[in-house]
Design a protein around this motif. Structure first.
Motif, PDB file in Angstrom:
ATOM      1  N   VAL A 225       0.839  -1.205   0.000  1.00 13.01           N
ATOM      2  CA  VAL A 225       0.000   0.000   0.000  1.00 13.01           C
ATOM      3  C   VAL A 225       0.875   1.256   0.000  1.00 13.01           C
ATOM      4  O   VAL A 225       0.602   2.219  -0.721  1.00 13.01           O
ATOM      5  CB  VAL A 225      -0.956   0.000   1.213  1.00 13.01           C
ATOM      6  CG1 VAL A 225      -1.768   1.273   1.260  1.00 13.01           C
ATOM      7  CG2 VAL A 225      -1.877  -1.194   1.133  1.00 13.01           C
ATOM      8  N   ILE A 226       1.945   1.215   0.779  1.00 11.87           N
ATOM      9  CA  ILE A 226       2.869   2.346   0.779  1.00 11.87           C
ATOM     10  C   ILE A 226       3.497   2.510  -0.606  1.00 11.87           C
ATOM     11  O   ILE A 226       3.616   3.616  -1.125  1.00 11.87           O
ATOM     12  CB  ILE A 226       3.963   2.151   1.856  1.00 11.87           C
ATOM     13  CG1 ILE A 226       3.317   2.115   3.242  1.00 11.87           C
ATOM     14  CG2 ILE A 226       4.998   3.273   1.783  1.00 11.87           C
ATOM     15  CD1 ILE A 226       4.279   1.771   4.358  1.00 11.87           C
ATOM     16  N   GLY A 227       3.857   1.374  -1.194  1.00  8.42           N
ATOM     17  CA  GLY A 227       4.441   1.416  -2.529  1.00  8.42           C
ATOM     18  C   GLY A 227       3.483   2.024  -3.539  1.00  8.42           C
ATOM     19  O   GLY A 227       3.853   2.900  -4.321  1.00  8.42           O
ATOM     20  N   LEU A 228       2.241   1.562  -3.500  1.00 10.93           N
ATOM     21  CA  LEU A 228       1.238   2.103  -4.420  1.00 10.93           C
ATOM     22  C   LEU A 228       1.029   3.588  -4.161  1.00 10.93           C
ATOM     23  O   LEU A 228       0.913   4.387  -5.095  1.00 10.93           O
ATOM     24  CB  LEU A 228      -0.088   1.354  -4.264  1.00 10.93           C
ATOM     25  CG  LEU A 228      -0.120  -0.061  -4.821  1.00 10.93           C
ATOM     26  CD1 LEU A 228      -1.464  -0.711  -4.546  1.00 10.93           C
ATOM     27  CD2 LEU A 228       0.149  -0.040  -6.319  1.00 10.93           C
ATOM     28  N   ALA A 229       0.974   3.957  -2.863  1.00  9.98           N
ATOM     29  CA  ALA A 229       0.792   5.369  -2.517  1.00  9.98           C
ATOM     30  C   ALA A 229       1.902   6.194  -3.138  1.00  9.98           C
ATOM     31  O   ALA A 229       1.653   7.239  -3.749  1.00  9.98           O
ATOM     32  CB  ALA A 229       0.789   5.530  -0.993  1.00  9.98           C
ATOM     33  N   ALA A 230       3.145   5.723  -3.020  1.00 12.47           N
ATOM     34  CA  ALA A 230       4.281   6.469  -3.569  1.00 12.47           C
ATOM     35  C   ALA A 230       4.166   6.598  -5.080  1.00 12.47           C
ATOM     36  O   ALA A 230       4.365   7.678  -5.646  1.00 12.47           O
ATOM     37  CB  ALA A 230       5.587   5.764  -3.195  1.00 12.47           C
ATOM     38  N   VAL A 231       3.814   5.486  -5.734  1.00 12.70           N
ATOM     39  CA  VAL A 231       3.681   5.509  -7.199  1.00 12.70           C
ATOM     40  C   VAL A 231       2.614   6.523  -7.611  1.00 12.70           C
ATOM     41  O   VAL A 231       2.816   7.340  -8.508  1.00 12.70           O
ATOM     42  CB  VAL A 231       3.321   4.095  -7.726  1.00 12.70           C
ATOM     43  CG1 VAL A 231       2.930   4.155  -9.202  1.00 12.70           C
ATOM     44  CG2 VAL A 231       4.483   3.144  -7.533  1.00 12.70           C
ATOM     45  N   ILE A 232       1.479   6.483  -6.924  1.00  9.88           N
ATOM     46  CA  ILE A 232       0.358   7.333  -7.325  1.00  9.88           C
ATOM     47  C   ILE A 232       0.622   8.792  -6.972  1.00  9.88           C
ATOM     48  O   ILE A 232       0.397   9.701  -7.784  1.00  9.88           O
ATOM     49  CB  ILE A 232      -0.945   6.842  -6.649  1.00  9.88           C
ATOM     50  CG1 ILE A 232      -1.271   5.436  -7.162  1.00  9.88           C
ATOM     51  CG2 ILE A 232      -2.080   7.783  -6.946  1.00  9.88           C
ATOM     52  CD1 ILE A 232      -2.183   4.672  -6.255  1.00  9.88           C
ATOM     53  N   ILE A 233       1.145   9.039  -5.765  1.00 11.67           N
ATOM     54  CA  ILE A 233       1.450  10.428  -5.388  1.00 11.67           C
ATOM     55  C   ILE A 233       2.475  11.003  -6.348  1.00 11.67           C
ATOM     56  O   ILE A 233       2.336  12.132  -6.837  1.00 11.67           O
ATOM     57  CB  ILE A 233       1.962  10.498  -3.931  1.00 11.67           C
ATOM     58  CG1 ILE A 233       0.846  10.115  -2.956  1.00 11.67           C
ATOM     59  CG2 ILE A 233       2.471  11.906  -3.603  1.00 11.67           C
ATOM     60  CD1 ILE A 233       1.300   9.963  -1.521  1.00 11.67           C
ATOM     61  N   GLY A 234       3.497  10.202  -6.657  1.00 12.61           N
ATOM     62  CA  GLY A 234       4.518  10.656  -7.597  1.00 12.61           C
ATOM     63  C   GLY A 234       3.913  11.014  -8.941  1.00 12.61           C
ATOM     64  O   GLY A 234       4.264  12.027  -9.548  1.00 12.61           O
TER      65      GLY A 234
END
Lengths: 310, 264
Positions: A225-234
């Motif tokens: 979830v953190i990984g996805l958050a980073a991808v999406i926020i980026g």
């Protein structure tokens, strides 16, 4: 004031998780596979590193072994998915579950293992540590060291995805029919992508356990979830600006930093019980995933057709 | 060049949806043959092409390309010998990759994908020249993402990719069916030019009887998983749509062709 003080630490952690997020980017965005192995392989990397390093093995060798442990985890998921025909998500869940036991076994059936940093000499030999945030020369600062690490990884990935093999990997993610018609073994490429991705995730776990000087069996929980958050926020923040592939990877890393700084701000400014962090994370990611869909569905702006990926 | 021997394929065997799509099909193509394939929906045209391309294993029979038995080779390995263009313009190209990247992938069909650079400078110049052949203005858009192109442009690009490394066999699965008439004509024209230039052995499915008669040196018609008509040489040159329908009726004892084929 506590927020300002915590900022360098938050940025450091964001950078470390950013390496994991780059791994997630490879599967989620480039290969178009949602890989849940991540939650397990993150801890695998951390546990492998701490145990090997604790046994007196050279730091760089221990890091390499952590990376390879992640590669192996990715291989298992890849084989389950391609050779055994199990859907990608389920393959990842199976590996993740199995890794829970494997990780405990690596740590000698203990829930956590620590690096001895009371011994000052031992501490000094580490590459990164939260202790280096203050009172150490600038070149030892975690932000600098992990930042260089990130740049090196982005450079290698940029090179790799420009090679014949890397391009065939991107083609596999973009259109498997086309890839096979052009003689590309898509199964091998999916496995390869999963291996590379989980290797990076495990490396990130190794760096985090080094930073916090311990590995914990639950340290990878919610990593995906953190990984996805980073991808999406980026993507949301820098997507329009960063077109080049290397910059897109950098955006993922920056996304992870933003995520950690925001979380840090929430924690230090609102005195919220930190047990709610996972709930907040899940909500943030759900919203970021839903908004583009709603936008496309209910506020369709002409001239922006098609799904934009990678 | 292509030898299909007694090939059968049944989908969903043992269920209510059981469907025998190919029923003992045999077909021999000489080098340089340009064969058009017609037939109604469900006649087995696409199934035949997919069997040759290797999307799934066949139940019975053998397939060889250029003298090599490929019956047991997976799809990606057969791609070394076979170029393909699909009916769906989205299927033959990678939308998120650039035009030149797509071409570079196709240029390495059948080769080991190593850690060498995915595209070289000389290649780029070559692609510019190759794209000029299509006359669609794509030569100035080498670095555009393929997703930005129209269906016709994508189909033309797919055709180019299928023939960039001269294939021993070219499979065209109704590759103009999804295009508007004007674009379809353009893509067909490009097909004719490329096939003629490289003397490619080609199997082209089409919906359109006139196209099937106008192109190629041989025409086959399929019906219920079998080849029911095979017209070549002078016979084919003089063929008209009316004759074709009449001969179809004789061969199958059915007048289905009128409704199913004339309309399309």
């Amino acid at each position: 004031m506590s927020f300002i003080n915590a900022l360098p630490g938050a940025v450091s952690q964001g950078l470390i998780w950013g390496i994991m997020a780059i791994g997630v980017y490879i599967t989620y965005k480039i290969l178009d596979v949602a890989d849940l192995t991540v939650d397990g392989s993150f801890c695998t990397g951390g546990a492998t590193f701490v145990v090997l390093y604790g046994a007196g093995i050279d730091l760089w060798v221990a890091l390499l072994c952590a990376f390879l442990a992640g590669v192996l985890a990715g291989l298992v998921t890849g084989v389950l998915h391609t050779l055994c025909g199990i859907p990608a998500i389920l393959s990842g869940i199976l590996t993740q579950l199995a890794l829970w036991s494997v990780n405990l076994a690596i740590m000698g059936m203990k829930a956590n293992v620590a690096i001895n940093i009371i011994d000052r000499e031992n501490l000094e030999r580490l590459l990164i540590s939260s202790r280096f945030l203050r009172g150490y020369p600038l070149w030892r600062h975690p932000v600098l060291v992990v930042g260089l690490f990130t740049i090196a990884i982005i450079a290698i990935l940029y090179w790799f995805f420009g090679t014949e093999r890397g391009a065939s990997l991107r083609a596999t993610g973009a259109n498997q029919n086309m890839a096979r018609a052009q003689g590309i073994n898509t199964n091998v490429n999916v496995v390869l992508g999963l291996m590379l991705s989980n290797g990076l995730v495990a490396l990130s776990g190794a760096l985090l356990s080094q930073y916090q000087s311990f590995a914990d069996s639950s340290m990878g929980k919610g990593a995906i979830v953190i990984g996805l958050a980073a991808v999406i926020i980026g993507e949301v923040l820098f997507g329009k600006l960063f077109i080049n592939f290397a910059l897109k990877l950098l955006a993922v890393s920056l996304g992870a930093i933003v995520y950690y700084v925001v979380i840090q701000a929430v924690v230090s400014l609102s005195h919220i019980n930190t047990n709610y962090l996972k709930l907040i994370s899940a909500c943030i990611v759900a919203i970021f995933l839903a908004v583009p869909y709603w936008k496309g569905r209910y506020f369709n702006t002409p001239g922006k057709g098609g799904k934009v990926r990678a | 060049m292509l030898e299909v021997k007694n090939v059968s394929k049944t989908f969903n065997p043992g269920t209510v949806n059981e469907k025998t799509a190919l029923n003992g099909v045999s077909l021999h193509l000489n080098e340089g043959d340009f064969v058009t394939v017609i037939g109604g929906n469900g006649a087995g045209k696409s199934t035949l092409l997919n069997a040759v391309a290797g999307l799934w294993p066949v139940d019975r029979g053998t397939i060889s390309v250029g003298g090599l038995d490929v019956t047991r080779l997976p799809e990606y390995k057969r791609a070394k010998y076979i170029g393909r263009v699909f009916q769906d313009p989205m299927m033959g190209t990678a939308a998120t990759m650039q035009i030149e990247e797509n071409l570079a992938l196709a240029a390495r069909r059948g080769q080991r994908r190593s850690l060498r650079s995915g595209i070289t400078k000389e290649e780029r110049e070559g692609y510019r020249e190759t794209l000029k052949l299509l006359d669609l203005g794509l030569e100035d858009r080498l670095t555009s993402k393929v997703g930005l192109l129209s269906g016709g442009q994508r189909q033309a690009l797919t055709l180019l990719m299928a023939t960039l490394r001269k294939p021993q066999l070219l499979l065209l699965d109704e590759h103009t069916a999804a295009l508007d008439p004007k674009t379809a004509a353009k893509v067909l024209d490009a097909t004719e030019r490329i096939v003629g230039r490289d003397h490619l052995t080609t199997l082209m499915i089409t919906h359109n009887m006139k196209d099937a008669i106008a192109h190629g040196n041989r025409l086959i018609m399929m019906y219920e998983g079998k080849i029911v008509l095979d017209i070549a040489g002078e016979d084919k040159k003089k063929l008209t749509v009316e004759q074709l329908l009449a001969r179809f009726g004789q061969a199958t004892g059915s007048d289905e062709a009128d409704d199913k084929l004339l309309l399309s």
